[in-house]
Motif scaffolding. Structure first.
Motif, PDB file in Angstrom:
ATOM      1  N   VAL A  86     110.748 -14.814  -3.597  1.00 46.04           N
ATOM      2  CA  VAL A  86     110.538 -15.478  -4.892  1.00 46.04           C
ATOM      3  C   VAL A  86     109.205 -16.198  -5.010  1.00 46.04           C
ATOM      4  CG1 VAL A  86     113.011 -15.812  -5.235  1.00 46.04           C
ATOM      5  CG2 VAL A  86     111.688 -17.588  -4.092  1.00 46.04           C
ATOM      6  N   LEU A  87     108.524 -16.433  -3.883  1.00 47.53           N
ATOM      7  CA  LEU A  87     107.300 -17.226  -3.928  1.00 47.53           C
ATOM      8  C   LEU A  87     106.146 -16.430  -4.523  1.00 47.53           C
ATOM      9  CD1 LEU A  87     106.063 -19.982  -3.193  1.00 47.53           C
ATOM     10  CD2 LEU A  87     105.385 -18.983  -1.000  1.00 47.53           C
ATOM     11  N   GLU A  88     105.702 -16.837  -5.692  1.00 39.53           N
ATOM     12  CA  GLU A  88     104.587 -16.182  -6.371  1.00 39.53           C
ATOM     13  C   GLU A  88     103.292 -16.929  -6.091  1.00 39.53           C
ATOM     14  OE1 GLU A  88     105.623 -16.050 -10.492  1.00 39.53           O
ATOM     15  OE2 GLU A  88     107.456 -14.881 -10.151  1.00 39.53           O
ATOM     16  N   PHE A  89     102.173 -16.247  -6.356  1.00 35.98           N
ATOM     17  CA  PHE A  89     100.872 -16.863  -6.088  1.00 35.98           C
ATOM     18  C   PHE A  89     100.689 -18.151  -6.894  1.00 35.98           C
ATOM     19  CE2 PHE A  89      96.289 -17.339  -6.951  1.00 35.98           C
ATOM     20  CZ  PHE A  89      95.863 -17.543  -5.653  1.00 35.98           C
ATOM     21  N   ARG A  90     101.150 -18.156  -8.141  1.00 36.26           N
ATOM     22  CA  ARG A  90     100.998 -19.357  -8.965  1.00 36.26           C
ATOM     23  C   ARG A  90     101.767 -20.526  -8.371  1.00 36.26           C
ATOM     24  NH1 ARG A  90     105.225 -19.210 -13.431  1.00 36.26           N
ATOM     25  NH2 ARG A  90     106.701 -17.610 -12.768  1.00 36.26           N
ATOM     26  N   HIS A  91     102.891 -20.257  -7.706  1.00 35.46           N
ATOM     27  CA  HIS A  91     103.636 -21.326  -7.043  1.00 35.46           C
ATOM     28  C   HIS A  91     102.841 -21.851  -5.844  1.00 35.46           C
ATOM     29  CE1 HIS A  91     107.339 -18.974  -8.652  1.00 35.46           C
ATOM     30  NE2 HIS A  91     106.906 -19.839  -9.554  1.00 35.46           N
ATOM     31  N   ALA A  92     102.176 -20.937  -5.140  1.00 34.66           N
ATOM     32  CA  ALA A  92     101.364 -21.345  -3.992  1.00 34.66           C
ATOM     33  C   ALA A  92     100.204 -22.228  -4.436  1.00 34.66           C
ATOM     34  CB  ALA A  92     100.838 -20.113  -3.260  1.00 34.66           C
ATOM     35  N   VAL A  93      99.611 -21.892  -5.582  1.00 34.70           N
ATOM     36  CA  VAL A  93      98.522 -22.716  -6.119  1.00 34.70           C
ATOM     37  C   VAL A  93      99.036 -24.111  -6.483  1.00 34.70           C
ATOM     38  CG1 VAL A  93      96.879 -22.979  -8.022  1.00 34.70           C
ATOM     39  CG2 VAL A  93      97.179 -20.752  -6.936  1.00 34.70           C
ATOM     40  N   ALA A  94     100.242 -24.172  -7.047  1.00 37.04           N
ATOM     41  CA  ALA A  94     100.821 -25.468  -7.404  1.00 37.04           C
ATOM     42  C   ALA A  94     101.045 -26.321  -6.160  1.00 37.04           C
ATOM     43  CB  ALA A  94     102.142 -25.263  -8.148  1.00 37.04           C
ATOM     44  N   LEU A  95     101.523 -25.710  -5.086  1.00 42.15           N
ATOM     45  CA  LEU A  95     101.703 -26.436  -3.825  1.00 42.15           C
ATOM     46  C   LEU A  95     100.362 -26.940  -3.299  1.00 42.15           C
ATOM     47  CD1 LEU A  95     104.218 -24.068  -1.973  1.00 42.15           C
ATOM     48  CD2 LEU A  95     104.705 -26.362  -2.839  1.00 42.15           C
ATOM     49  N   TYR A  96      99.357 -26.094  -3.427  1.00 41.02           N
ATOM     50  CA  TYR A  96      97.997 -26.430  -2.977  1.00 41.02           C
ATOM     51  C   TYR A  96      97.454 -27.615  -3.770  1.00 41.02           C
ATOM     52  CZ  TYR A  96      93.586 -24.976  -0.724  1.00 41.02           C
ATOM     53  OH  TYR A  96      92.458 -24.903   0.057  1.00 41.02           O
ATOM     54  N   ALA A  97      97.680 -27.582  -5.077  1.00 41.16           N
ATOM     55  CA  ALA A  97      97.211 -28.671  -5.950  1.00 41.16           C
ATOM     56  C   ALA A  97      97.948 -29.968  -5.659  1.00 41.16           C
ATOM     57  CB  ALA A  97      97.395 -28.280  -7.412  1.00 41.16           C
ATOM     58  N   ASP A  98      99.257 -29.881  -5.434  1.00 41.42           N
ATOM     59  CA  ASP A  98     100.054 -31.072  -5.146  1.00 41.42           C
ATOM     60  C   ASP A  98      99.587 -31.769  -3.877  1.00 41.42           C
ATOM     61  OD1 ASP A  98     101.565 -30.630  -7.375  1.00 41.42           O
ATOM     62  OD2 ASP A  98     103.243 -29.694  -6.316  1.00 41.42           O
ATOM     63  N   ASP A  99      98.979 -30.999  -2.988  1.00 42.42           N
ATOM     64  CA  ASP A  99      98.490 -31.563  -1.724  1.00 42.42           C
ATOM     65  C   ASP A  99      97.057 -32.064  -1.844  1.00 42.42           C
ATOM     66  OD1 ASP A  99      99.160 -32.292   0.839  1.00 42.42           O
ATOM     67  OD2 ASP A  99      98.478 -30.428   1.753  1.00 42.42           O
ATOM     68  N   GLY A 100      96.517 -32.034  -3.077  1.00 42.54           N
ATOM     69  CA  GLY A 100      95.179 -32.573  -3.308  1.00 42.54           C
ATOM     70  C   GLY A 100      94.052 -31.696  -2.810  1.00 42.54           C
ATOM     71  N   ARG A 101      94.282 -30.390  -2.695  1.00 36.22           N
ATOM     72  CA  ARG A 101      93.248 -29.487  -2.175  1.00 36.22           C
ATOM     73  C   ARG A 101      92.251 -29.078  -3.270  1.00 36.22           C
ATOM     74  NH1 ARG A 101      94.667 -27.596   2.919  1.00 36.22           N
ATOM     75  NH2 ARG A 101      96.206 -29.032   3.789  1.00 36.22           N
ATOM     76  N   ASP A 102      91.166 -28.463  -2.815  1.00 36.89           N
ATOM     77  CA  ASP A 102      90.077 -28.052  -3.707  1.00 36.89           C
ATOM     78  C   ASP A 102      90.511 -26.871  -4.572  1.00 36.89           C
ATOM     79  OD1 ASP A 102      87.726 -27.436  -4.938  1.00 36.89           O
ATOM     80  OD2 ASP A 102      86.555 -27.148  -3.104  1.00 36.89           O
ATOM     81  N   LEU A 103      90.399 -27.009  -5.914  1.00 39.44           N
ATOM     82  CA  LEU A 103      90.840 -25.967  -6.842  1.00 39.44           C
ATOM     83  C   LEU A 103      89.689 -25.340  -7.624  1.00 39.44           C
ATOM     84  CD1 LEU A 103      93.976 -27.775  -8.324  1.00 39.44           C
ATOM     85  CD2 LEU A 103      93.933 -26.073  -6.505  1.00 39.44           C
ATOM     86  N   ARG A 104      88.461 -25.468  -7.119  1.00 44.72           N
ATOM     87  CA  ARG A 104      87.296 -25.028  -7.886  1.00 44.72           C
ATOM     88  C   ARG A 104      87.340 -23.564  -8.311  1.00 44.72           C
ATOM     89  NH1 ARG A 104      82.290 -26.311  -4.311  1.00 44.72           N
ATOM     90  NH2 ARG A 104      83.858 -25.924  -2.691  1.00 44.72           N
ATOM     91  N   PHE A 105      87.812 -22.682  -7.457  1.00 39.77           N
ATOM     92  CA  PHE A 105      87.710 -21.249  -7.746  1.00 39.77           C
ATOM     93  C   PHE A 105      89.055 -20.610  -8.089  1.00 39.77           C
ATOM     94  CE2 PHE A 105      84.418 -22.141  -4.382  1.00 39.77           C
ATOM     95  CZ  PHE A 105      83.347 -22.206  -5.266  1.00 39.77           C
ATOM     96  N   THR A 106      90.030 -21.426  -8.463  1.00 37.18           N
ATOM     97  CA  THR A 106      91.383 -20.879  -8.633  1.00 37.18           C
ATOM     98  C   THR A 106      91.662 -20.267 -10.005  1.00 37.18           C
ATOM     99  OG1 THR A 106      92.161 -23.101  -9.203  1.00 37.18           O
ATOM    100  CG2 THR A 106      92.415 -22.394  -6.914  1.00 37.18           C
TER     101      THR A 106
END
Length: 352
Positions: A86-106
């Motif tokens: 069930v894990l989609e790429f958009r969910h992975a990006v949300a997890l990445y954002a929640d952890d305060g990671r760099d989102l410049r090229f997403t």
């Protein structure tokens, strides 16, 4: 309705009101509700003993119901078939954002891979996407803006969900020789800056060169993070992890001379733009080779350590805060950090 028993009416319909929506038993569905004074619908459900609460981020009840039902269904599939189902790429990006990671090229990555399941995204697909998203770019750009962030986002989600990590082959880059700061360049720069009554600019240039500090990190440095007596500074907000740096005697003297002038920020510079203007002004006055803050700072540090003084990669990475030692090996060359190596490389040589 005559002749129609109430028990035939679904529980969800019989117990509906303007504020919340509950169902139980065989017809169990997510509970919808609004917080006091709020217009946006919230929902909650329990799957496998774990309760989930979320905002539907909409005031439209039917849309909120749809969002909640789909979310619960996804969680149930994950319990039965595993997260990879069930894990989609958009969910992975949300997890990445929640952890305060760099989102410049997403943004472009989301457009391309958004609803794709993480398990179905392969290394070759990522390399192919790089050329599609940036058709006129060079390999360095494909690596920086596609390969690296894709690998980071997917592997971050893999860590969080206990899934298998992905390996993506980087594009081969042509190495370009770029100028680097040296002790001679820094000394000439600092001498000119002080003559121009710009001691803060002299200090920040020396600090970046001798500690491999990025200009943004140097701008954030506060006096509370500096101990002149011990000759150390602590970089709390960095691109990788917080680290302690050692200060040479010359650096301590430069900092001591500006200590009373600026009570909060060490170098009295709000951002990289301010630093660039000051640095360019000194370079022009001194007649020095024009270098960027990265070239005389972080790049200069690594060049001075590895190329000019044969310091090993591990020690250089520890002192300079490089998370990837491979990057240093690929760039500069084909232990534990300690003060002695900094004094040996950057300190003034003792006269016998």
């Amino acid at each position: 309705m005559p002749g129609y028993r109430q028990s035939h009416v679904p529980y969800a319909v019989r117990h509906r009101d303007n504020h919340q929506f509950r169902t139980t038993g065989a017809d169990r569905m997510p509970k919808l509700y609004k917080r006091k004074g709020g217009d946006v619908w919230q929902y909650e459900f329990t799957v496998d003993g774990r309760r989930t609460r979320r905002s539907a981020e909409t005031a439209d009840r039917r849309l909120a119901e749809d969002i909640a039902i789909k979310h619960e269904a996804a969680e149930r599939r994950a319990v039965v078939h595993g997260q990879e189902a069930v894990l989609e790429f958009r969910h992975a990006v949300a997890l990445y954002a929640d952890d305060g990671r760099d989102l410049r090229f997403t943004v472009k990555l989301l457009d391309h891979f958004g609803k794709r399941l993480i398990k179905d995204i392969t290394g070759p697909e990522i390399r192919k996407a790089a050329k599609i998203l940036y058709p006129d770019a060079i390999p360095a750009t494909w690596n920086r803006q596609v390969v690296t962030p894709m690998r980071a986002i997917i592997n971050h989600a893999a860590d969080a969900k206990g899934l298998t990590k992905i390996s993506v082959k980087r594009f081969r880059e042509e190495k370009k020789s770029r100028p680097a700061g040296s002790k001679e360049w820094i000394e000439a720069f600092c001498k000119t800056a002080k003559k121009m009554d710009m001691p803060e600019t002299a200090a920040i240039a020396r600090f970046m060169f001798e500690t491999a500090t990025r200009v943004s990190e140097a701008c954030r440095l506060k006096w509370d993070d500096v101990n002149l007596q011990l000759g150390t500074a602590f970089l709390e907000k960095t691109k990788t992890t917080p680290r302690k740096v050692f200060l040479t005697r010359a650096m301590v003297i430069d900092l001591a001379n500006i200590r009373s002038s600026h009570p909060y920020l060490v170098f009295a510079a709000a951002n990289r733009s301010t630093v660039k203007k000051r640095v360019d002004k000194v370079i022009e006055k001194a007649g020095l080779t024009r270098l960027t803050s990265h070239e005389f700072g972080r790049h200069g540090f690594a060049t001075e350590m590895i190329v000019r003084n044969d310091v090993d990669v591990a020690t250089t990475a520890d002192h300079g805060g490089w998370k990837s030692r491979r990057l240093l090996i690929e760039t500069y060359v084909e232990g534990d950090a300690n003060r002695e190596v900094i004094d040996r490389v950057f300190g003034k040589k003792e006269r016998r």
